[in-house]
Write an enzyme that holds these catalytic residues in place. Structure first.
Site, short mmCIF file in Angstrom:
data_model
loop_
_atom_site.label_atom_id
_atom_site.label_comp_id
_atom_site.label_asym_id
_atom_site.label_seq_id
_atom_site.Cartn_x
_atom_site.Cartn_y
_atom_site.Cartn_z
N GLY A 210 -6.61 25.96 -3.85
CA GLY A 210 -6.72 24.68 -3.14
C GLY A 210 -7.57 23.65 -3.83
CG ASP A 211 -11.60 21.78 -4.99
OD1 ASP A 211 -11.05 20.87 -5.65
OD2 ASP A 211 -12.82 21.80 -4.75
CG PHE A 212 -8.16 26.74 -10.10
CD1 PHE A 212 -8.87 27.91 -9.92
CD2 PHE A 212 -7.76 26.40 -11.39
CE1 PHE A 212 -9.18 28.75 -10.99
CE2 PHE A 212 -8.06 27.22 -12.46
CZ PHE A 212 -8.77 28.39 -12.27
#
Length: 314
Positions: A210-212
């Site tokens: 999701g927030d890589f």
């Protein structure tokens, strides 16, 4: 100063909450996060006692949406105690880390559903992939993120990419209606059209970080690199990879031929992970516009304009 005593009595040294966390979550007096901040010192002290942990220190400046406390377990093993801020996705990090079970991500040692506390294996927080040259960082990032892309557990709590991105569409339209955003409206329209098209034909149903990005991958002892801080959701890999494409966009902007370099990065990452180039380009453009508008709306116009410029390069 907001503090709590360490286990051992009132004479023990206090724990001070990082100013960055206080500034980030203290704006709205009615916010659940504001109430949580007031209770946080007591929660920390309770968890230290309950899990027989010895406090080492609270890293500073720390994060904007969670408290990190470096501790040692009863047997002397170092660990990290994390308290994510309350919110609609507060328990999702725990669920994702439990499902990965240390495969490509930090290992969840134990958790407390009541307080939301997570006890994690200790990683080297000062050493992320951003410490590596870009080419090496992207190679290591690709090897790490591919481990995270697994089928979600039955009955998982995570949003789909379509649901998560759909929740912010009206907010983006409102932000884009501002006078300052007039030049960006064609990009906004393209980004929203791409979101609608890509969301309507999702080819995969995988658990995503999701927030890589490079700063979310830290050096470890058990494995060279492990992901931390997910905001998990379910969908296609191209959405997850888009954030990595945007990483270090300031470096591309400072170089020659940034537009061509941005398109090469899309192609290289897509090919290395067998992701469709067009879908990666589409989600990258959407995420660049979304992030750019939100940064500009909260006063970070420089970052916002850079992300919108990156979207234009694509």
């Amino acid at each position: 100063m907001v503090s709590a005593p360490q286990p051992g009595g009132p004479e023990a040294a206090p724990i001070t909450l990082p100013q960055r966390l206080l500034d980030s979550l203290s704006n709205d007096p009615q916010s659940p996060a504001r109430v949580w901040l007031a209770k946080l010192p007591e929660l920390v002290a309770h968890q230290l006692r309950g899990w027989e942990l010895t406090l080492e220190r609270v890293p500073s400046p720390g994060g904007r949406s969670s408290l990190i406390v470096l501790v040692r377990q009863a047997d002397g093993t170092p660990a990290t105690l994390k308290f994510p801020a309350p919110g609609p996705y507060a328990g999702h990090e725990r669920a994702a880390l439990a499902h990965w079970n240390g495969w490509g991500a930090v290992h969840l040692l134990r958790d407390d559903p009541e307080s939301g506390a997570l006890l994690l294996e200790r990683l080297h927080s000062a050493v992320s992939l951003r410490s590596l040259p870009e080419a090496k960082a992207l190679l290591e990032a690709a090897g790490t993120v591919r481990r995270l892309w697994v089928p979600p557990a039955e009955g998982h709590p995570f949003d789909s990419v379509a649901t998560r991105t759909g929740k912010g569409v009206e907010t983006l339209r409102l932000i884009a209606a501002g006078t300052w955003a007039a030049d960006a409206r064609p990009l906004v329209d393209e980004a929203l059209e791409l979101r609608e098209e890509l969301s309507g034909q999702t080819p995969e149903h995988l658990l995503l970080h999701g927030d890589f990005r490079q700063g979310k991958v830290l050096a470890g002892e058990r494995a060279p690199w492990l992901a931390v801080g997910p905001t998990p959701l379910v969908g296609e890999r191209a959405y997850d990879l888009a954030q990595l494409v945007l990483d270090r966009c300031e470096d591309l902007a400072a170089g020659s031929g940034p537009a061509a370099a941005a398109r090469r990065r899309v192609a290289k990452l897509a090919d290395s992970l067998d992701v469709d180039r067009d879908r990666l380009r589409g989600w990258t453009l959407f995420r660049a516009v979304e992030a750019g508008l939100r940064h500009a709306a909260v006063g970070d116009r420089r970052r916002g304009e850079l992300l919108l410029e990156f979207a234009g390069w694509l």
